[in-house]
Scaffold this active site. Structure first.
Site: not given
Length: 333
Positions: A136, A280, A300
């Protein structure tokens, strides 16, 4: 105590004036190699402060891993792309998902089927449900990656085709349901939007790690969902049942700790984690055990150089550590 950036600059100046240099000479090579590898460039008045923060994180890593070798911790930490950030700065990269929205939604509730014996270990990656680890970047868009990740798995389950879906499309186009691109959003909001509009592939709408205008073509829509199922809040047993019988599951966690920021390997357990203050979005792709200690396999969105090739093993059946079972959901396709 964490210092504001300008205070940090002043502290470096004072230390330099008093002793000639505030830095550890044995870390010069490591600092230069790290900067080169991560392509870090700083303004003149920031460079010394960033090095001071980096060295502080290096000392933390050395101390933690020493304690790990003595049996105090179940995981190791290591230097990564976040090494020049304080914990406070790192927290600014995260977002606060809307737990209230999830609790008040009208989505269906997942229930465990009767007489179903769950396997002792599950991993959906070798079965084709999971795309590569994505990154990201410097953008609070983890909510979009968690949304696409779980939908990618369910589309594969239904069609046999693994399509990398577009996070950028969700960031740019789903603002009407309350999402805010790099400034945060919610998985639930993402699914509400996809249910109405569908979603494009990453190939047709590539990720840029910054906010942009919505420019998609309706002909590029490759997937949709017809609803969302929410897991009972805080139940790791239900999360295990969903992971085993449904596929990868979207979840939120409390990730604002330096131990998570610099996680490298082993089973992550943070006693100071919250189970309700989640910041998150991640994807639970399986579970297993290591030395008789259960863990969740978590994908992740910080690139493959973070953690264990982009993944983290998080402590399972430890009182919902870090809130991994608090807001778990998956889409119906």
């Amino acid at each position: 105590m964490k210092f504001p950036l300008f205070v940090g600059y002043m502290l470096v100046h004072i230390l330099t004036s008093a002793s000639g240099s505030p830095f550890d000479p044995t870390l010069v090579e490591g600092w230069n190699s790290w900067k080169s590898y991560h392509k870090k460039q700083y303004k003149e008045d920031e460079r010394n402060y960033r090095r001071m923060v980096w060295e502080e994180n290096m000392r933390y890593i050395e101390q933690h891993n020493l304690e790990h070798s003595m049996g105090k911790h179940t995981f190791t930490v290591g230097m990564n792309q976040f090494g020049d950030l304080t914990t406070e700065e790192f927290r600014q990269l995260l977002y606060a998902p809307s737990i209230k929205e999830a609790e008040n939604s009208t989505c269906k509730v997942f229930t465990v089927q009767e007489n179903v014996e769950l396997p002792t270990a599950v991993d959906w990656r070798p079965k084709g449900y999971v795309t590569r680890v994505k990154d990201q970047g410097q953008c609070g868009s983890c909510w979009a990656f968690s949304t696409t990740g779980v939908l990618e798995g369910q589309v594969f389950k239904k069609t046999g085709k693994l399509i990398s879906l577009s996070e950028q499309y969700l960031m740019d186009c789903s603002r009407a349901v309350g999402n805010a691109g790099c400034n945060g959003g919610s998985v639930m909001g993402g699914f509400l939007f996809i249910k109405e509009k569908g979603i494009t592939s990453e190939q047709s709408y590539p990720y840029t790690a910054k906010d942009g205008n919505c420019t998609f073509n309706q002909n590029d829509i490759v997937a949709t969902c017809k609803g969302v199922k929410q897991l009972p809040k805080g139940s790791e047993a239900d999360l295990a049942a969903a992971v085993a019988t449904v596929g990868p599951i979207s979840a939120g966690i409390d990730a604002e700790h330096r131990s998570f920021m610099l996680y490298k390997s082993g089973i992550f357990y943070e006693p100071h984690c919250s189970t309700v203050k989640l910041d998150h979005g991640i994807l639970v792709v399986g579970y297993g055990t290591e030395n008789q200690k259960p863990f969740w396999i978590v994908k992740n969105s910080w690139g493959a150089s973070w953690g264990n090739e982009g993944y983290v093993h998080m402590a399972k059946d430890m009182n919902n550590n870090c809130g991994i079972a608090t807001t778990a959901v998956y889409p119906e396709v």
